[in-house]
Scaffold this active site. Structure first.
Site, PDB file in Angstrom:
ATOM      1  N   ASP A  10      73.559   2.933 -33.939  1.00 41.40           N
ATOM      2  CA  ASP A  10      74.431   3.331 -32.824  1.00 41.40           C
ATOM      3  C   ASP A  10      73.652   3.118 -31.527  1.00 41.40           C
ATOM      4  O   ASP A  10      72.443   2.862 -31.551  1.00 41.40           O
ATOM      5  CB  ASP A  10      74.810   4.819 -32.964  1.00 41.40           C
ATOM      6  CG  ASP A  10      75.688   5.315 -31.825  1.00 41.40           C
ATOM      7  OD1 ASP A  10      76.618   4.597 -31.428  1.00 41.40           O
ATOM      8  OD2 ASP A  10      75.455   6.436 -31.314  1.00 41.40           O
ATOM      9  N   SER A  11      74.345   3.309 -30.404  1.00 41.59           N
ATOM     10  CA  SER A  11      73.666   3.183 -29.111  1.00 41.59           C
ATOM     11  C   SER A  11      72.699   4.344 -28.884  1.00 41.59           C
ATOM     12  O   SER A  11      71.802   4.244 -28.064  1.00 41.59           O
ATOM     13  CB  SER A  11      74.709   3.181 -27.997  1.00 41.59           C
ATOM     14  OG  SER A  11      75.455   4.381 -28.035  1.00 41.59           O
ATOM     15  N   CYS A  73      79.001   3.060 -34.686  1.00 43.44           N
ATOM     16  CA  CYS A  73      79.343   3.037 -33.274  1.00 43.44           C
ATOM     17  C   CYS A  73      80.701   2.351 -33.157  1.00 43.44           C
ATOM     18  O   CYS A  73      80.865   1.220 -33.631  1.00 43.44           O
ATOM     19  CB  CYS A  73      78.289   2.248 -32.504  1.00 43.44           C
ATOM     20  SG  CYS A  73      78.717   1.945 -30.783  1.00 43.44           S
ATOM     21  N   GLU A 152      74.957  13.306 -25.197  1.00 41.80           N
ATOM     22  CA  GLU A 152      73.534  12.935 -25.234  1.00 41.80           C
ATOM     23  C   GLU A 152      72.659  14.039 -24.626  1.00 41.80           C
ATOM     24  O   GLU A 152      71.502  14.196 -24.982  1.00 41.80           O
ATOM     25  CB  GLU A 152      73.293  11.606 -24.481  1.00 41.80           C
ATOM     26  CG  GLU A 152      73.825  10.369 -25.194  1.00 41.80           C
ATOM     27  CD  GLU A 152      72.868   9.792 -26.246  1.00 41.80           C
ATOM     28  OE1 GLU A 152      71.656   9.927 -26.084  1.00 41.80           O
ATOM     29  OE2 GLU A 152      73.362   9.226 -27.250  1.00 41.80           O
ATOM     30  N   CYS A 184      84.826   7.608 -31.007  1.00 41.86           N
ATOM     31  CA  CYS A 184      83.462   7.333 -30.555  1.00 41.86           C
ATOM     32  C   CYS A 184      82.604   8.309 -31.334  1.00 41.86           C
ATOM     33  O   CYS A 184      82.944   9.504 -31.439  1.00 41.86           O
ATOM     34  CB  CYS A 184      83.341   7.584 -29.051  1.00 41.86           C
ATOM     35  SG  CYS A 184      81.632   7.568 -28.455  1.00 41.86           S
ATOM     36  N   THR A 185      81.514   7.822 -31.897  1.00 39.53           N
ATOM     37  CA  THR A 185      80.740   8.693 -32.789  1.00 39.53           C
ATOM     38  C   THR A 185      80.010   9.805 -32.033  1.00 39.53           C
ATOM     39  O   THR A 185      79.471  10.713 -32.657  1.00 39.53           O
ATOM     40  CB  THR A 185      79.739   7.862 -33.629  1.00 39.53           C
ATOM     41  OG1 THR A 185      78.967   7.040 -32.743  1.00 39.53           O
ATOM     42  CG2 THR A 185      80.466   6.984 -34.622  1.00 39.53           C
ATOM     43  N   HIS A 186      80.001   9.731 -30.709  1.00 41.62           N
ATOM     44  CA  HIS A 186      79.445  10.844 -29.934  1.00 41.62           C
ATOM     45  C   HIS A 186      80.432  12.021 -29.847  1.00 41.62           C
ATOM     46  O   HIS A 186      80.019  13.161 -29.637  1.00 41.62           O
ATOM     47  CB  HIS A 186      79.127  10.411 -28.501  1.00 41.62           C
ATOM     48  CG  HIS A 186      77.842   9.649 -28.352  1.00 41.62           C
ATOM     49  ND1 HIS A 186      77.679   8.360 -28.799  1.00 41.62           N
ATOM     50  CD2 HIS A 186      76.662  10.006 -27.791  1.00 41.62           C
ATOM     51  CE1 HIS A 186      76.453   7.948 -28.508  1.00 41.62           C
ATOM     52  NE2 HIS A 186      75.807   8.928 -27.904  1.00 41.62           N
TER      53      HIS A 186
HETATM   54  N1  DGL Z   1      78.733   6.205 -30.000  1.00 38.50           N
HETATM   55  C1  DGL Z   1      79.278   4.983 -29.567  1.00 38.50           C
HETATM   56  C2  DGL Z   1      80.690   4.770 -29.998  1.00 38.50           C
HETATM   57  O1  DGL Z   1      81.029   5.228 -31.064  1.00 38.50           O
HETATM   58  C3  DGL Z   1      78.949   4.456 -28.208  1.00 38.50           C
HETATM   59  C4  DGL Z   1      78.867   5.375 -27.069  1.00 38.50           C
HETATM   60  C5  DGL Z   1      78.270   4.637 -25.902  1.00 38.50           C
HETATM   61  O2  DGL Z   1      77.131   4.199 -26.041  1.00 38.50           O
HETATM   62  O3  DGL Z   1      78.964   4.442 -24.895  1.00 38.50           O
HETATM   63  O4  DGL Z   1      81.467   4.130 -29.345  1.00 38.50           O
END
Ligand code: DGL
Length: 266
Positions: A10-11, A73, A152, A184-186
């Site tokens: 992931d990022s 991600c 984050e 989004c995984t965040h």
């Molecule tokens: N966690 C990521 C996603 O699922 C990316 C979030 C990001 O880096 O902008 O899209």
């Protein structure tokens, strides 16, 4: 092949929500996680940039002899999956299909909202995947760019998170969606605040468990499932591994070893 690890990336921290589900579902597998902390966020970057980062990470994971790469991600899954599949010698799984599949299954009124990064929204990957399964569904997309830095920074429980979430979720509430994809995984890191604004009648879908089940079935079908021993986790970050370790430890709620620094060959 069974003994080879699974690569996950992931990022930044968000993909750890997927890693956690993989640990539950596949406790015997060794996992390698790469957080691209030097290039986070992906959501506001171009498709070309996200594809370049994703390919560099996937090449690194492949050099670690992984048997499967999981793109944890949504932005990278939406924008770079086809390219990754073309370029890599090992199979690559993304998070969009499992999330779309689950949402199409659980919606009762056919109205589905997708919360995602700007890149994921722009790609229309979710509407396409949902409409393949539920052609009459109404799909609303909402970009929530400020959610990623909140997650984050571990600010998910602060009043600022609620204020921002209320603003982003207003159109979702107006749309009457009964199912909302955390695309989004965040975003699962902000689940309590999102759930409390949307209320109990709205089902929140995140792809983690569905993806972990799909990974298990996939490996079993190829007779590559590790069935004995306790799986280990190895973590890499492309910048500031100490900070990443501190946050990852809290999120994973299990002791993790050193986080190694790995700069990407871009
Ligand atoms: N966690 C990521 C996603 O699922 C990316 C979030 C990001 O880096 O902008 O899209």
């Amino acid at each position: 092949m069974k003994k080879q690890p699974i690569g996950v990336f992931d990022s930044g921290l968000g993909g750890l929500t997927i890693l956690k589900a993989l640990r539950r579902q596949l406790p015997h597998e060794d996992l390698i996680y790469f957080g691209d902390t030097a290039n986070v966020p992906y959501g506001s970057k171009s498709k070309a940039a996200v594809t370049k980062f994703s390919l560099a990470i996937a090449r690194f994971l492949q050099s670690q002899e992984v048997k499967l790469i999981i793109v944890a991600c949504n932005t990278a899954s939406a924008q770079a999956l086809a390219e990754l599949r073309r370029e890599m010698d090992v199979p690559v799984m993304g998070v969009i299909e499992p999330g779309a599949q689950k949402a199409a299954k659980v919606t009762r009124n056919g109205r589905i909202a997708v919360l995602g990064t700007e890149g994921t929204v722009r790609s229309k990957a979710y509407p396409k995947a949902i409409l393949k399964r539920a052609p009459r569904a109404a799909v609303l997309q909402q970009a929530c760019p400020l959610f990623v830095p909140l997650a984050e920074e571990s600010w998910g429980q602060k009043p600022a998170a609620r204020l921002i979430a209320r603003e982003y979720l207003e159109p979702v509430q107006k749309s009457g969606a009964d199912t909302v994809i955390l695309g989004c995984t965040h975003y699962p890191l902000l689940k309590p605040v999102i759930a409390s604004i949307l209320g109990k009648k709205v089902t929140l879908v995140d792809s983690a468990d569905t993806l972990a089940e799909a990974a298990q079935q996939f490996l079993a079908s190829r007779r590559q499932l590790e069935t004995g021993g306790k799986g280990r986790v190895r973590l890499y970050a492309s910048d500031d591994p100490a900070r990443f370790k501190h946050l990852a430890q809290r999120l994973l709620a299990e002791p993790i070893g050193a986080v190694r620094l790995k700069k990407l060959d871009l």
